[in-house]
Design a protein around this motif. Structure first.
Motif, PDB file in Angstrom:
ATOM      1  N   ILE A  26       0.908  -1.176   0.009  1.00  0.00           N
ATOM      2  CA  ILE A  26      -0.014   0.010   0.170  1.00  0.00           C
ATOM      3  C   ILE A  26       0.905   1.104  -0.064  1.00  0.00           C
ATOM      4  O   ILE A  26       1.718   1.480   0.809  1.00  0.00           O
ATOM      5  N   PRO A  27       0.769   2.194  -0.769  1.00  0.00           N
ATOM      6  CA  PRO A  27       1.505   3.508  -0.884  1.00  0.00           C
ATOM      7  C   PRO A  27       1.271   4.367   0.272  1.00  0.00           C
ATOM      8  O   PRO A  27       0.313   4.407   0.865  1.00  0.00           O
ATOM      9  N   VAL A  28       2.446   4.586   0.901  1.00  0.00           N
ATOM     10  CA  VAL A  28       2.202   5.546   2.002  1.00  0.00           C
ATOM     11  C   VAL A  28       2.838   6.912   2.143  1.00  0.00           C
ATOM     12  O   VAL A  28       3.931   7.037   1.446  1.00  0.00           O
ATOM     13  N   VAL A  29       2.363   7.913   2.275  1.00  0.00           N
ATOM     14  CA  VAL A  29       2.716   9.396   2.394  1.00  0.00           C
ATOM     15  C   VAL A  29       3.151   9.846   3.978  1.00  0.00           C
ATOM     16  O   VAL A  29       2.061   9.666   4.568  1.00  0.00           O
ATOM     17  N   PHE A  30       4.141   9.992   4.078  1.00  0.00           N
ATOM     18  CA  PHE A  30       4.226  10.421   5.734  1.00  0.00           C
ATOM     19  C   PHE A  30       4.315  12.122   5.623  1.00  0.00           C
ATOM     20  O   PHE A  30       5.144  12.754   5.048  1.00  0.00           O
ATOM     21  N   ALA A  31       3.515  12.434   6.255  1.00  0.00           N
ATOM     22  CA  ALA A  31       3.266  14.045   6.612  1.00  0.00           C
ATOM     23  C   ALA A  31       4.116  14.935   7.710  1.00  0.00           C
ATOM     24  O   ALA A  31       3.741  15.330   8.510  1.00  0.00           O
ATOM     25  N   GLY A  32       5.281  14.741   7.428  1.00  0.00           N
ATOM     26  CA  GLY A  32       6.104  15.255   8.222  1.00  0.00           C
ATOM     27  C   GLY A  32       6.672  14.321   9.385  1.00  0.00           C
ATOM     28  O   GLY A  32       5.983  14.141  10.249  1.00  0.00           O
ATOM     29  N   ILE A  33       7.885  14.032   9.138  1.00  0.00           N
ATOM     30  CA  ILE A  33       8.626  13.059   9.938  1.00  0.00           C
ATOM     31  C   ILE A  33      10.154  13.614   9.927  1.00  0.00           C
ATOM     32  O   ILE A  33      10.611  14.011   8.821  1.00  0.00           O
ATOM     33  N   ALA A  34      10.903  13.315  10.833  1.00  0.00           N
ATOM     34  CA  ALA A  34      12.266  13.607  10.939  1.00  0.00           C
ATOM     35  C   ALA A  34      13.208  12.350  10.600  1.00  0.00           C
ATOM     36  O   ALA A  34      12.944  11.455  11.072  1.00  0.00           O
ATOM     37  N   LEU A  83       7.912   1.986  -0.755  1.00  0.00           N
ATOM     38  CA  LEU A  83       6.436   2.220  -0.798  1.00  0.00           C
ATOM     39  C   LEU A  83       6.099   3.756   0.105  1.00  0.00           C
ATOM     40  O   LEU A  83       5.084   4.045   0.250  1.00  0.00           O
ATOM     41  N   PHE A  84       7.276   4.295   0.592  1.00  0.00           N
ATOM     42  CA  PHE A  84       7.027   5.387   1.424  1.00  0.00           C
ATOM     43  C   PHE A  84       7.621   6.598   0.993  1.00  0.00           C
ATOM     44  O   PHE A  84       8.818   6.509   0.324  1.00  0.00           O
ATOM     45  N   THR A  85       7.021   7.807   0.863  1.00  0.00           N
ATOM     46  CA  THR A  85       7.626   9.044   0.634  1.00  0.00           C
ATOM     47  C   THR A  85       6.929  10.063   1.373  1.00  0.00           C
ATOM     48  O   THR A  85       5.883   9.884   2.071  1.00  0.00           O
ATOM     49  N   GLY A  86       7.396  11.240   1.205  1.00  0.00           N
ATOM     50  CA  GLY A  86       6.573  12.484   1.928  1.00  0.00           C
ATOM     51  C   GLY A  86       7.395  13.595   2.566  1.00  0.00           C
ATOM     52  O   GLY A  86       8.649  13.908   1.565  1.00  0.00           O
ATOM     53  N   SER A  96      -0.177  16.721   0.750  1.00  0.00           N
ATOM     54  CA  SER A  96      -1.288  16.753  -0.019  1.00  0.00           C
ATOM     55  C   SER A  96      -0.995  16.483  -1.519  1.00  0.00           C
ATOM     56  O   SER A  96      -1.564  15.692  -2.599  1.00  0.00           O
ATOM     57  N   ARG A  97       0.247  17.195  -1.797  1.00  0.00           N
ATOM     58  CA  ARG A  97       0.617  17.064  -3.465  1.00  0.00           C
ATOM     59  C   ARG A  97       1.265  15.695  -3.564  1.00  0.00           C
ATOM     60  O   ARG A  97       1.050  15.270  -4.659  1.00  0.00           O
ATOM     61  N   PHE A  98       1.719  14.890  -2.595  1.00  0.00           N
ATOM     62  CA  PHE A  98       2.319  13.854  -2.651  1.00  0.00           C
ATOM     63  C   PHE A  98       1.084  12.837  -2.921  1.00  0.00           C
ATOM     64  O   PHE A  98       1.030  11.780  -3.779  1.00  0.00           O
TER      65      PHE A  98
END
Length: 335
Positions: free
Chosen positions: A114-122, A139-142, A275-277
């Motif tokens: 499942i594609p995953v977008v992280f909305a702000g992590i360090a 599968l992760f980006t953000g 939201s762009r991702f």
């Protein structure tokens, strides 16, 4: 003959109505986005995400959200992730580090795609969530909110803002990897600045009691990343007000609640940027090919009421470049 034509027209109208209804259902078919948040403080990220997608042209009928709020409970978060992976939404948005790391672990175990977008992590690369910032792979980006990397900068700004500071109590979380990495950055910066730092581990129930007893004049507080520390914001604010000591946070909501200052990307802006991702992935792009981004903006905030109440001398140059807020007068958050 007239009767035949009459039934013919009735049949055509009925068929048209059925086709229209069927096409309407097809047009309103929506995508499901799973939302993982560890606690209520991060809801502002979700608000930013919603607003961002609406500004990109996605209607409320096109996007359905499955929101999981763990109420600052890691065990509940784990169960919610299990449930979300069973439901298999089209995409998952994580609203912080603990959510993203826990999700990746479960997805790896269950071999979920499942594609995953992280909305702000360090430090997503350092945490093993991505292979590279330009080409994440997997599968992760953000959004890399950069909070770990600018921990030293926060210390520098705090001690520059209030020059009489001699000791800084650094609230971190020994159970959160990013928090420990941030403490390393802070300690390195303290050597250069020439200020004493005293770590305070928020994973201990007695941490704030210990801080209360040890904090004195010419002391200050620096907050590092951790969902546990976010949940303690009201208590930290109360401590700083009663002790009359300056404190620097990460997020504008911490300054709005009463800390002297904050320096970092706001929750709302991180969600909005994510939201762009989400849009790109819904259009068919793969997370592996979408470079991780730094925050669109970093905000330096000072609470005017707290500033006036502490009775300390400030660096006027830093006051000039800060965003002074008046939460009591505004009656709400300023983004």
């Amino acid at each position: 003959m007239k009767t035949k034509w009459y039934f013919f027209f009735l049949t055509m109208i009925a068929v048209s109505a059925i086709l229209y209804a069927w096409l309407g259902i097809q047009e309103e078919e929506s995508v499901e986005i799973g939302i993982l948040m560890i606690g209520e403080n991060r809801y502002e990220k979700f608000t930013g995400l919603q607003e961002g997608l609406e500004d990109l042209g996605y209607s409320r009928q096109e996007v359905q959200y499955r929101v999981m709020n763990a109420k600052d409970d890691e065990e509940r978060l784990s169960k919610q992730i299990d449930q979300l992976l069973i439901e298999e939404p089209d995409l998952i948005v994580t609203l912080g580090g603990i959510e993203t790391q826990s999700l990746k672990k479960k997805m790896d175990q269950d071999h979920k795609q499942i594609p995953v977008v992280f909305a702000g992590i360090a430090a997503p690369k350092e945490l093993g969530l991505i292979e590279d910032y330009k080409s994440p792979g997997g599968l992760f980006t953000g959004i890399n909110n950069y909070h770990e990397s600018i921990s030293g900068k926060r210390l520098e700004m705090l001690t520059s803002l209030v020059p009489q500071i001699e000791r800084v109590h650094v609230i971190y979380d020994s159970k959160i990897e990013v928090s420990k990495l941030s403490l390393q950055e802070t300690r390195a910066a303290a050597i250069t600045i020439g200020v004493t730092v005293i770590p305070c581990d928020a994973s201990s129930n007695e941490s704030l009691d210990t801080l209360w007893k040890s904090a004195g004049t010419k002391d200050a507080i620096l907050v590092l990343p951790s969902f546990r520390i976010e949940s303690l914001t009201d208590e930290i604010v109360k401590l700083t007000k009663e002790k009359k000591i300056p404190a620097m946070g990460l997020y504008d909501f911490e300054a709005e609640k009463g800390l002297l200052a904050s320096y970092g990307a706001s929750f709302h802006s991180q969600g909005y940027q994510a939201s762009r991702f989400v849009s790109l992935i819904l259009q068919g792009n793969k997370p592996a090919d979408l470079p991780v981004e730094l925050p669109d903006g970093i905000r330096f905030v000072i609470n005017q009421q707290t500033k006036d109440s502490l009775g300390v001398t400030y660096n006027q140059d830093l006051l000039y470049i800060a965003d002074l807020i008046h939460p009591e007068a505004q009656g709400g958050r300023k983004r």
